[in-house]
Design an enzyme around this catalytic site. Sequence first.
Site, PDB file in Angstrom:
ATOM      1  N   SER A   6       0.373  -1.475  -0.354  1.00 14.41           N
ATOM      2  CA  SER A   6       0.067  -0.026   0.429  1.00 14.41           C
ATOM      3  C   SER A   6       0.640   1.216  -0.146  1.00 14.41           C
ATOM      4  O   SER A   6       2.064   1.424  -0.679  1.00 14.41           O
ATOM      5  CB  SER A   6      -1.437   0.103   1.134  1.00 14.41           C
ATOM      6  N   LEU A   7       0.863   1.948   1.297  1.00 14.04           N
ATOM      7  CA  LEU A   7       2.013   3.541   0.538  1.00 14.04           C
ATOM      8  C   LEU A   7       2.996   2.317   1.043  1.00 14.04           C
ATOM      9  O   LEU A   7       3.921   3.671   0.071  1.00 14.04           O
ATOM     10  CB  LEU A   7       1.613   4.189   2.501  1.00 14.04           C
TER      11      LEU A   7
ATOM     12  N   ARG B 114      -1.939  12.532  -0.307  1.00 19.78           N
ATOM     13  CA  ARG B 114      -2.835  11.355  -0.388  1.00 19.78           C
ATOM     14  C   ARG B 114      -3.557  11.373   0.446  1.00 19.78           C
ATOM     15  O   ARG B 114      -4.912  10.667   0.311  1.00 19.78           O
ATOM     16  CB  ARG B 114      -2.063   9.774  -0.561  1.00 19.78           C
TER      17      ARG B 114
ATOM     18  N   HIS C 213      -8.654   1.223  -0.978  1.00 20.86           N
ATOM     19  CA  HIS C 213      -8.466   0.198  -1.781  1.00 20.86           C
ATOM     20  C   HIS C 213      -9.731  -0.574  -2.379  1.00 20.86           C
ATOM     21  O   HIS C 213     -10.010  -1.073  -3.314  1.00 20.86           O
ATOM     22  CB  HIS C 213      -7.181  -1.144  -0.968  1.00 20.86           C
TER      23      HIS C 213
ATOM     24  N   GLN D 180      -4.161   2.124  -7.487  1.00 21.61           N
ATOM     25  CA  GLN D 180      -4.000   0.926  -5.926  1.00 21.61           C
ATOM     26  C   GLN D 180      -4.720   1.818  -5.519  1.00 21.61           C
ATOM     27  O   GLN D 180      -5.240   1.042  -4.652  1.00 21.61           O
ATOM     28  CB  GLN D 180      -2.311   1.332  -5.407  1.00 21.61           C
TER      29      GLN D 180
END
Length: 312
Positions: free
Chosen positions: A92-93, A117, A200, A249
Amino acid sequence: MTQLAFVFPGQGSQSVGMMNDWGDYQPLVKKTLEQASDALGENLERIVREGPADLLNRTEITQPAMLAAGIAAWRVWRTAKQPNAVALAGHSLGEYTALVAAGAMDFGDALLLVAERGRLMQQAVAEGEGAMAAIIGLDDDRVAEACAAVGQGVVAPVNYNSPGQVVIAGDRSAVEQAMEQAKAMGAKRALLLPVSVPSHCSLMKPAADALYERLKAMDIYMPKVPVIHNQNAAPSTGADEIRERLRDQLFQPVRWVECVQALKEQGADTLVELGPGKVLTGLTRRIDKTLAALPVHNAASLEAARQQLSGE
């Protein structure tokens, strides 16, 4: 000869004081966190060192804090003259951390990007309206069935973390119904996660579109080492594709099992987790027992990894 891949953790692995135990390397860690503070105009170094936890856990703070912590650990690894990697990935991040480490993004630019973000994600779904939950002990297809059985609201599998561990996300009420459905279908456990944003899933599409506008204005380069993307479990062929993968993503699942398999296909036999915690180390061991997994999150774990890699 051992072939390494570096993996970088994402949101959820943070804790107050997480970068305080680097011994002789502490000045380098401090310098990295100070660079991040300067870029953000926020005393990130003090927040990471002292907290408070509720401030560190704010999404727009957590994301740059985890990126900076991962890059600090990567810089320590390089300063300690440990072997380089054949490929990188991040959960993820953590994918942003991998891209910075691979030379695809400037550290300062990436910090500002992930802070934005975090803000965009929080704006997309008001706090309390979304949720994420871990479903333990149910096959991937059955988790998808449990989500599909919910009549109203958004809920879907979003993190394929390891065999038998899938995270779902969406509207809070729909997630809670899917949890009950999963338990009725035989899941061993269904646990709400302490997060404020349902990452997500399709609820993040507006945030992803806004993030893409920022990505299009940002300098991105081809990585010096292959970076496996969460969204398609493969490396990109150009900067424009990297932008698209990072956009997608945000509202599509993290295919972590496939990412680990792709790192192995790139030639890696050992995954080194650089950054706070050891969540990805545990997942690696569940995904593929033929892969060695080493967490490096402080001076002691760095020395343990060095000894294992040198055969001492």
